[in-house]
Design a protein around this motif. Structure first.
Motif, PDB file in Angstrom:
ATOM      1  N   ALA A  63     -82.664 -41.300  40.416  1.00  0.00           N
ATOM      2  CA  ALA A  63     -81.701 -42.075  41.205  1.00  0.00           C
ATOM      3  C   ALA A  63     -82.199 -42.273  42.630  1.00  0.00           C
ATOM      4  CB  ALA A  63     -80.338 -41.384  41.197  1.00  0.00           C
ATOM      5  N   ASN A 117     -78.828 -45.283  41.731  1.00  0.00           N
ATOM      6  CA  ASN A 117     -77.950 -44.664  40.741  1.00  0.00           C
ATOM      7  C   ASN A 117     -77.951 -45.443  39.433  1.00  0.00           C
ATOM      8  OD1 ASN A 117     -77.157 -42.606  42.479  1.00  0.00           O
ATOM      9  ND2 ASN A 117     -75.383 -43.730  43.224  1.00  0.00           N
ATOM     10  N   TYR A 118     -77.779 -46.756  39.534  1.00  0.00           N
ATOM     11  CA  TYR A 118     -77.725 -47.564  38.318  1.00  0.00           C
ATOM     12  C   TYR A 118     -79.070 -47.588  37.609  1.00  0.00           C
ATOM     13  CZ  TYR A 118     -76.878 -51.268  35.014  1.00  0.00           C
ATOM     14  OH  TYR A 118     -76.765 -51.984  33.850  1.00  0.00           O
ATOM     15  N   ASP A 125     -71.826 -37.244  37.852  1.00  0.00           N
ATOM     16  CA  ASP A 125     -70.607 -36.664  37.284  1.00  0.00           C
ATOM     17  C   ASP A 125     -69.620 -37.741  36.830  1.00  0.00           C
ATOM     18  OD1 ASP A 125     -71.642 -34.132  37.804  1.00  0.00           O
ATOM     19  OD2 ASP A 125     -70.539 -33.922  39.688  1.00  0.00           O
ATOM     20  N   GLN A 126     -69.392 -38.743  37.662  1.00  0.00           N
ATOM     21  CA  GLN A 126     -68.404 -39.775  37.356  1.00  0.00           C
ATOM     22  C   GLN A 126     -68.811 -40.642  36.172  1.00  0.00           C
ATOM     23  OE1 GLN A 126     -68.029 -41.757  41.118  1.00  0.00           O
ATOM     24  NE2 GLN A 126     -66.832 -40.106  42.025  1.00  0.00           N
ATOM     25  N   ASN A 127     -70.120 -40.756  35.940  1.00  0.00           N
ATOM     26  CA  ASN A 127     -70.617 -41.607  34.859  1.00  0.00           C
ATOM     27  C   ASN A 127     -71.142 -40.811  33.669  1.00  0.00           C
ATOM     28  OD1 ASN A 127     -70.531 -44.585  35.884  1.00  0.00           O
ATOM     29  ND2 ASN A 127     -71.083 -43.297  37.632  1.00  0.00           N
ATOM     30  N   ARG A 130     -79.273 -44.508  35.560  1.00  0.00           N
ATOM     31  CA  ARG A 130     -78.360 -44.668  34.422  1.00  0.00           C
ATOM     32  C   ARG A 130     -78.952 -45.596  33.380  1.00  0.00           C
ATOM     33  NH1 ARG A 130     -72.143 -46.894  34.925  1.00  0.00           N
ATOM     34  NH2 ARG A 130     -71.732 -47.014  32.692  1.00  0.00           N
ATOM     35  N   ASP A 164     -73.860 -38.189  47.060  1.00  0.00           N
ATOM     36  CA  ASP A 164     -73.503 -39.463  46.445  1.00  0.00           C
ATOM     37  C   ASP A 164     -74.118 -39.576  45.056  1.00  0.00           C
ATOM     38  OD1 ASP A 164     -72.440 -42.272  46.588  1.00  0.00           O
ATOM     39  OD2 ASP A 164     -74.586 -42.743  46.493  1.00  0.00           O
ATOM     40  N   ILE A 165     -75.380 -39.226  44.919  1.00  0.00           N
ATOM     41  CA  ILE A 165     -76.049 -39.274  43.617  1.00  0.00           C
ATOM     42  C   ILE A 165     -75.377 -38.317  42.641  1.00  0.00           C
ATOM     43  CG2 ILE A 165     -78.179 -38.697  42.374  1.00  0.00           C
ATOM     44  CD1 ILE A 165     -79.725 -39.752  44.841  1.00  0.00           C
ATOM     45  N   ASN A 166     -75.130 -37.087  43.060  1.00  0.00           N
ATOM     46  CA  ASN A 166     -74.499 -36.112  42.172  1.00  0.00           C
ATOM     47  C   ASN A 166     -73.098 -36.538  41.753  1.00  0.00           C
ATOM     48  OD1 ASN A 166     -76.219 -33.707  41.515  1.00  0.00           O
ATOM     49  ND2 ASN A 166     -76.534 -33.821  43.725  1.00  0.00           N
ATOM     50  N   ASN A 167     -72.349 -37.139  42.658  1.00  0.00           N
ATOM     51  CA  ASN A 167     -71.028 -37.660  42.300  1.00  0.00           C
ATOM     52  C   ASN A 167     -71.148 -38.760  41.248  1.00  0.00           C
ATOM     53  OD1 ASN A 167     -69.601 -35.942  44.000  1.00  0.00           O
ATOM     54  ND2 ASN A 167     -69.549 -37.401  45.689  1.00  0.00           N
ATOM     55  N   TYR A 168     -72.142 -39.624  41.408  1.00  0.00           N
ATOM     56  CA  TYR A 168     -72.362 -40.706  40.435  1.00  0.00           C
ATOM     57  C   TYR A 168     -72.706 -40.122  39.064  1.00  0.00           C
ATOM     58  CZ  TYR A 168     -73.988 -45.077  38.400  1.00  0.00           C
ATOM     59  OH  TYR A 168     -74.141 -46.178  37.580  1.00  0.00           O
TER      60      TYR A 168
END
Length: 98
Positions: free
Chosen positions: A62, A67-68, A36-38, A71, A30-34
């Protein structure tokens, strides 16, 4: 995210190893997807707060701050840098796990 049932840390520690591993795998995926997506991977190799940012460092931040939170740390050049109850900050996690 509703994927993992609510449980205390003690209840989690009593789960079978394969359940714990499945939860951890989901969490880090989930963290790695976040990341990549952001497009947080754009920060890899940059210096923030005196630390060169790595993917492992972003994942660690994260894990600590959400995650946020990771970021926000990156987008504010480290101005947003909360710490846990042990006074370990997001910057500390980036340094330790980088």
């Amino acid at each position: 995210a509703g994927v993992i049932p609510e449980m205390t840390p003690l209840e989690y520690s009593r789960q079978p190893l394969e359940v714990q591993e499945a939860v951890e795998n989901w969490h880090f995926r989930d963290i790695n997807n976040y990341i990549d997506q952001n497009r947080l991977d754009a920060y890899i190799g940059r210096e923030v707060g005196g630390v060169t940012i790595t993917r492992h460092g972003i994942v660690a931040m994260a894990h600590l701050g959400g995650n946020y939170g990771a970021r926000r740390f990156l987008e504010t050049s480290g101005e947003y840098n909360p710490a846990d109850a042990f006074k370990t900050s997001l910057l500390d996690y980036a340094r330790i796990h980088g």
